[in-house]
Motif scaffolding. Structure first.
Motif, PDB file in Angstrom:
ATOM      1  N   HIS A   1       0.855  -1.184   0.000  1.00 28.75           N
ATOM      2  CA  HIS A   1       0.000   0.000   0.000  1.00 28.75           C
ATOM      3  C   HIS A   1       0.893   1.238   0.000  1.00 28.75           C
ATOM      4  O   HIS A   1       1.769   1.375   0.858  1.00 28.75           O
TER       5      HIS A   1
ATOM      6  N   ILE B   1      -5.976  12.811  -7.943  1.00 25.65           N
ATOM      7  CA  ILE B   1      -6.635  11.539  -7.635  1.00 25.65           C
ATOM      8  C   ILE B   1      -7.543  11.108  -8.785  1.00 25.65           C
ATOM      9  O   ILE B   1      -7.609   9.914  -9.125  1.00 25.65           O
TER      10      ILE B   1
ATOM     11  N   ILE C   1      -5.476   9.335 -11.280  1.00 29.56           N
ATOM     12  CA  ILE C   1      -5.128   7.977 -10.836  1.00 29.56           C
ATOM     13  C   ILE C   1      -6.303   7.036 -11.037  1.00 29.56           C
ATOM     14  O   ILE C   1      -6.150   5.910 -11.542  1.00 29.56           O
TER      15      ILE C   1
ATOM     16  N   MET D   1      -6.231   3.826 -13.374  1.00 27.56           N
ATOM     17  CA  MET D   1      -5.938   2.658 -12.543  1.00 27.56           C
ATOM     18  C   MET D   1      -6.122   1.325 -13.268  1.00 27.56           C
ATOM     19  O   MET D   1      -5.277   0.426 -13.138  1.00 27.56           O
TER      20      MET D   1
ATOM     21  N   THR E   1       1.477  -2.139 -11.458  1.00 22.60           N
ATOM     22  CA  THR E   1       1.463  -2.143  -9.991  1.00 22.60           C
ATOM     23  C   THR E   1       1.110  -3.496  -9.391  1.00 22.60           C
ATOM     24  O   THR E   1       1.475  -3.786  -8.251  1.00 22.60           O
TER      25      THR E   1
ATOM     26  N   ASN F   1     -11.700   0.832  -9.336  1.00 23.60           N
ATOM     27  CA  ASN F   1     -10.966   2.106  -9.368  1.00 23.60           C
ATOM     28  C   ASN F   1     -11.761   3.186  -8.637  1.00 23.60           C
ATOM     29  O   ASN F   1     -12.002   4.266  -9.163  1.00 23.60           O
TER      30      ASN F   1
ATOM     31  N   VAL G   1      -8.240   3.697  -4.165  1.00 22.41           N
ATOM     32  CA  VAL G   1      -7.519   4.771  -3.471  1.00 22.41           C
ATOM     33  C   VAL G   1      -8.373   5.170  -2.287  1.00 22.41           C
ATOM     34  O   VAL G   1      -9.582   5.333  -2.423  1.00 22.41           O
TER      35      VAL G   1
ATOM     36  N   PHE H   1      -2.792   4.291  -2.134  1.00 23.23           N
ATOM     37  CA  PHE H   1      -3.050   3.484  -3.332  1.00 23.23           C
ATOM     38  C   PHE H   1      -2.911   2.027  -2.924  1.00 23.23           C
ATOM     39  O   PHE H   1      -1.893   1.611  -2.375  1.00 23.23           O
TER      40      PHE H   1
ATOM     41  N   ILE I   1       1.779   5.593 -10.508  1.00 22.91           N
ATOM     42  CA  ILE I   1       0.830   6.388  -9.735  1.00 22.91           C
ATOM     43  C   ILE I   1       0.993   7.872 -10.054  1.00 22.91           C
ATOM     44  O   ILE I   1       0.017   8.599 -10.300  1.00 22.91           O
TER      45      ILE I   1
END
Length: 438
Positions: free
Chosen positions: A230, A262, A265, A269, A276, A296, A307, A328, A344
């Motif tokens: 994380h 955000i 992201i 995502m 990731t 996401n 997130v 994240f 990210i």
């Protein structure tokens, strides 16, 4: 017996493996400027051993140039070799960054964030791992008994982290079988990923000296709780150090800057999950109702959100802007920390560049919401296999400028080959292979 200490000069590669070459510690000063030769095709070595189809084959030369700030040396006494390694950047022979170097990719994104928006990032990685120095027992989650049974590991680990200059935040027995968690303190930019590498490798080093093993595999077996990584992060002004994440006038506390970041992201995502959550078994973990990210979505204190807005500990007179930050959750240690944090930030940069509207918090679990509400919020299910994630990553061109075509194509070739190696194996056998590899 005369001993000569060796320093390993390393890179954390496309497979999230730390590889490199050793040199005598007496050559340290020379190697700091000269570096050491490296082969491009080394980046195509998979976590399981075979080399993925390489665009370079036997041709080409690069050089690993060390960053002295990353030097880790831990003395384990006269009966053991010292743990002595340093991270470097892969460069071309003319000194230019090699486009496929993960650490150089992260540097590019960090630089772009400051150049375009005057921002820097403060981040910390929270790691879960399996320690085989304890036996599996029921009802051990977060238990003092589970902490007690690891005996000297935690103390030796803390001591080693301190000697390496890494600040321990917390260490605890986690929910899964023989699972522990370590969090380290936040640092700025590339250093956060450097320290993530150090935290993993020092755990492995300590376990080895105790005759045991620490594995950061994404999941021990299909029915177990997974090992996540994380990534906690916040933004601040490069010029002043002022945090820019919190707006007390917004219902969830989000500033316009953080909200756009955000949103980027969240929008990217599904495709950056290929970077990731980088193992085939990563997608056994990214499922609903498993305390892991499966959508996401942005959550408020929600540990299944892609997130989440993290809690702040407010008291009278406290300025919570210095605590307010994000996490994240769709990542694991099969991925290089440089690629994770770079992905990210590249996705967040996409949101800032396009001035996306402030992300909206998802109220409740996405899997329980009607499709119409998911569409309104822009929430989609994350890919459910590495192959599907790679397809999304390949098709998404919005971050190609930041990632670069050479890195993107090498990564796709590498990971598609890795997926092909696992394709005919059962989930159990795949878990066994990754347990051994990580």
């Amino acid at each position: 017996m005369k001993r000569e200490e060796i320093v390993m000069l390393c890179t954390c590669d496309l497979a999230g493996q730390v590889r490199g070459k050793g040199f005598p510690a007496s050559d340290y000063d020379v190697r700091m400027s000269k570096g050491i030769g490296w082969t491009p095709t080394n980046s195509m070595i998979t976590a399981h051993g075979p080399i993925a189809p390489s665009p370079w084959g036997p041709f080409g030369d690069t050089v690993l140039i060390p960053d002295p700030a990353t030097h880790v040396r831990v003395d384990f006494g006269p009966d053991h070799a010292a743990e002595n390694f340093i991270m470097g950047d892969i460069r071309l022979l003319d000194g230019a960054p090699w486009p496929v170097c993960p650490r150089s990719f992260l540097k590019r994104v960090v630089g772009a964030l400051e150049e375009r928006h005057g921002l820097r990032v403060r981040a910390a990685f929270e790691h879960e791992f399996i320690y085989d120095g304890v036996d599996e027992r029921p009802n051990s989650s977060y238990a003092l008994d589970a902490f007690r049974r690891q005996d000297l590991f935690a103390e030796a680990y803390l001591g080693a982290l301190q000697r390496a200059g890494v600040e321990l935040d917390t260490f605890m027995p986690e929910y899964g079988p023989t699972q522990y968690e370590v969090t380290v303190g936040p640092t700025v930019g590339v250093t956060a990923a450097d320290q993530a590498v150090a935290a993993r490798e020092i755990a492995r080093a300590v376990a080895t000296r105790l005759g045991r093993r620490a594995s950061f595999t994404p999941i021990l077996r299909p029915d177990a709780v997974g090992n996540g990584v994380h990534v906690h992060f916040s933004l601040f002004e490069a010029a002043t150090g002022r945090p820019v994440n919190h707006d007390p006038g917004h219902k969830d506390g989000l500033s316009a800057t953080a909200g756009a970041f955000i949103s980027g992201i969240l929008a990217k995502m599904p495709s950056i999950t290929a970077l990731t959550a980088a193992a085939t078994i990563s997608y056994l973990r990214l499922t609903p109702n498993r305390w892991s990210a499966a959508y996401n979505n942005l959550g408020y204190r929600d540990r299944e959100a892609g997130v989440r807005i993290c809690p702040v500990f407010a008291s009278a007179g406290t300025d919570i802007s210095h605590q307010y930050h994000f996490e994240f959750r769709a990542s694991d240690a099969a991925a290089s920390p440089y690629l994770v944090l770079g992905a990210i930030l590249a996705a967040g940069l996409h949101g800032l560049d396009r001035d996306l509207p402030i992300a909206e918090v998802c109220e409740g679990a996405p899997q329980n919401l009607p499709q119409q509400e998911l569409e309104r919020l822009g929430i989609t299910r994350l890919p459910q296999s590495l192959d599907a994630a790679l397809d999304l990553f390949e098709a998404d061109a919005d971050m190609d400028e930041m990632i670069g075509s050479e890195l993107k194509q090498a990564y796709l070739a590498h990971k598609r080959f890795e997926a092909s190696l696992m394709r005919d194996l059962s989930d159990e056998d795949q878990c066994s292979r990754y347990h051994a590899a990580y």
